[in-house]
Design an enzyme around this catalytic site. Sequence first.
Site, PDB file in Angstrom:
ATOM      1  N   GLU A 419       0.828  -1.207   0.000  1.00 50.63           N
ATOM      2  CA  GLU A 419       0.000   0.000   0.000  1.00 50.63           C
ATOM      3  C   GLU A 419       0.868   1.265   0.000  1.00 50.63           C
ATOM      4  O   GLU A 419       0.644   2.207   0.766  1.00 50.63           O
ATOM      5  CB  GLU A 419      -0.984  -0.024   1.176  1.00 50.63           C
ATOM      6  N   GLU A 496      -4.363  -8.712  -0.186  1.00 43.32           N
ATOM      7  CA  GLU A 496      -4.894  -8.444   1.157  1.00 43.32           C
ATOM      8  C   GLU A 496      -6.408  -8.403   1.020  1.00 43.32           C
ATOM      9  O   GLU A 496      -6.942  -7.630   0.220  1.00 43.32           O
ATOM     10  CB  GLU A 496      -4.346  -7.120   1.686  1.00 43.32           C
TER      11      GLU A 496
END
Length: 823
Positions: A419, A496
């Site tokens: 991220e 994820e």
Amino acid sequence: MNITKRIFGILFFFVLITSGYQSTQAQNLNFNESWRFFNEEAEGAEMPSFNDSSWRSLDLPHDWAIEGPFNEKYNARCGGLPFHGTGWYRKQFKTPKTAKGKVVRIEFEGAMYDAHVWVNGKFVGNRPYGYIGFEFDISKELKYDGTDNVIAVRLRPQDLSSRWYPGAGLYRSVWLKIDEPVHVAQWGTYITTPTVTEKIAVVQNETTVVNKSDKRAHITVNHEYFSPDGKSVASVNEKIEVPANSSAISALFCKIDKPQRWDIENPNLYKAVTTIVQNGKVVDTYNSRIGLRSIAFTKDGFFLNNKKIRFNGVCLHHDNGALGSAIYRRADQRKLQIMKDMGVNAIRTSHNPPSRVFLELCDELGLVVLDEAFDVWKKAKVPNGYNVFFEKWAERDIKDMVRRDRNHPSVIMWSTGNEILEQGDKKNGWRVAKMLNDYVKEVDPTRPTTVGMNNYSNPYKFNFAQQTDIAGVNYKPTKYSEIRETYPELPIYGSETSSCTSSRGVYHLPIEKYKTHESTHVTSYDLIGPPWAYPPDVEFHYQEQNPYSMGEFIWTGFDYLGEPTPYGGKDNSTNGYWNGDWPSHSSYFGAVDLCGFPKDRFFLYQSHWTTKPMIHLLPHWNWKGMEGDMIPVYCYTNCDEAELFVNGKSMGRKVKGKDLTELIVKFIRYEGDSFQSKYRLSWNVPYKAGTIKVIGYKDGKEILSEQISTAGKPAKVNLSVDRSAIDADGRDLAYVTVRIEDKNGNLCPMADNLVNFSVKGAGELIAVDNGNQISLESFQAKHRKAFSGMCLAIVKASKTTGKITLTAKSKKLKSAQIVIETK
């Protein structure tokens, strides 16, 4: 393929005859014992003359922060524990006189963080990143006259440097390595398998040999390979020349007939023994554990030994709950075994390089690994994160991670980040992604790279995703098909997923979608999470709809310390401190709680990821004061059908995949406010104390059942242990599960009785826990309250064989005792 320099252990001497050559002595010393520690600034502590007699004596690995205390002045996002500040470690030791003229190195497998190291008052180096191993040549700083040397290590973890609990201290092992001037370099073998079939394996070994002498060295490099059952199956050698004060690479290959391949079901491991011969003597021996396997990634999926495998994966942080970040082999082994029981076949090391021990265990257990380097690059998520060190250290850190881990057969992908905020930087983000990708490929071109990306669709539009081999997609199941259509050649997977939260054994009625709850807990009906989150069922559905996806890595397998979402704060905001819902201070994300006790969600995944018949029923059946009210009852099973009985009366038989359960679902990029799940069966039944029972059917036949009874008053303590015999090595652990039960042996699901522990014999109690995310009780106490009727005691063996007796007592309850043998 774990690499070990000779044999890791206590001081070990080689007297080896190999192919007619006589060996010289080599030493490899486990350096974990007899350190002194001080958890404050200490001016002059790097000097040998400094008086540390008042400092605490301890053995490594050690995490000072887990000792607490919990305090609201510390960041709940990082566990509410004192992980930042200054810590000093010092150790006195004598160098063997035989080491003079040799190369002596000190190796740290991990130091949290910003380690500075001195030997005899001389600064030898520093390493900021707490998750990567490193070593220093200290030959010139040592004394060889029999007097004491002093090594001093200063660590300075910073506040606002992590988004979760990092731990603090020398939390992984330390080694003192004594070599001849000519020796194999640190992480010096690079062993690949260009061809692996049922009939033959080609094994390629590129070995870096270092020459620390002032003379050119003429050496012979020998490799011998041993099968999983210890038989020699191949050997090869060559002569090379290593320039003075330089290094050289020996590159050899050999063939192994009918290889026993490494895979998920049969993780066969070979051993490669590399010997360096100089002037007729073996001057170094280096052992590498390897697995013979092939991997391939295409737009249609991941293939292991030409067999398509889907990732039933979990993300795992590095802490082990009550033990903190200090490495215990048994703690990681137990964690991974619990994950395998859930049906897991893949691990993502979120968001940092794991320990050597962790990867060894993945090799042994047949778990494939996504090995991750960083949580942040240049753009900060918290002010004092890795961004502070990125410019100077990123190349060294990521290359060292790859060098260290590239021989492990379990490692199948390198992740350069999670991220990363550079996803949204159109001008420069892709350049940094390419740079890191290139660094990895320099060291290991045999595995693909990946990044976990959450900022859809910017990474694809800004040429960021194109700089990595495989697109990791975080929390965008509804976009898999769109990504496939737009970028048809790009392999994808859910890097994820879900982010569902829950507290073990807690159920809130009526079922509703809330942001937070006044209890500071989260219901175990498995539907609550932050705005990007969704129940596991949703990911199951979209994975099935997109068979080219390589699978998923759920967030997370285990609860972890810190990041108590949905409580406390918002990611990358609230000034980095998450104390708004104190005392909430640890994760709710796990399918398993901090103790290793499965939550209900564990069984939902198990029902989808495993084929061995299983069935699970929820909630508990203690609803005093709600007689006659409708209670939602869920069943998670991989059976064809299930039938629910309440006090002996059938509530109906339901068919898996046909009878649907409506879930309240609303998350980013999802249209609608509900989801019809075929993955769980449900009934709404009026509450009446007694028994609920579910029966599972396969092919119309009853094959198993589960029953929950209304528990009476707490009457006794019940103990069970994961292993009745453990090693008397001073490090092995036994995990004792504590249950508060009624007189009939039923778990009391809301019991919070205080349990007091005592230990006698060949071990000690080192930690207690109960999985309660808001408990401020010390992990080092000799007592613990139960949470949802359960708690945990962790016992460590001494180095003496014998027996450990653990006694558990609670006021007005029948006590319990358990005996553990140490061998």
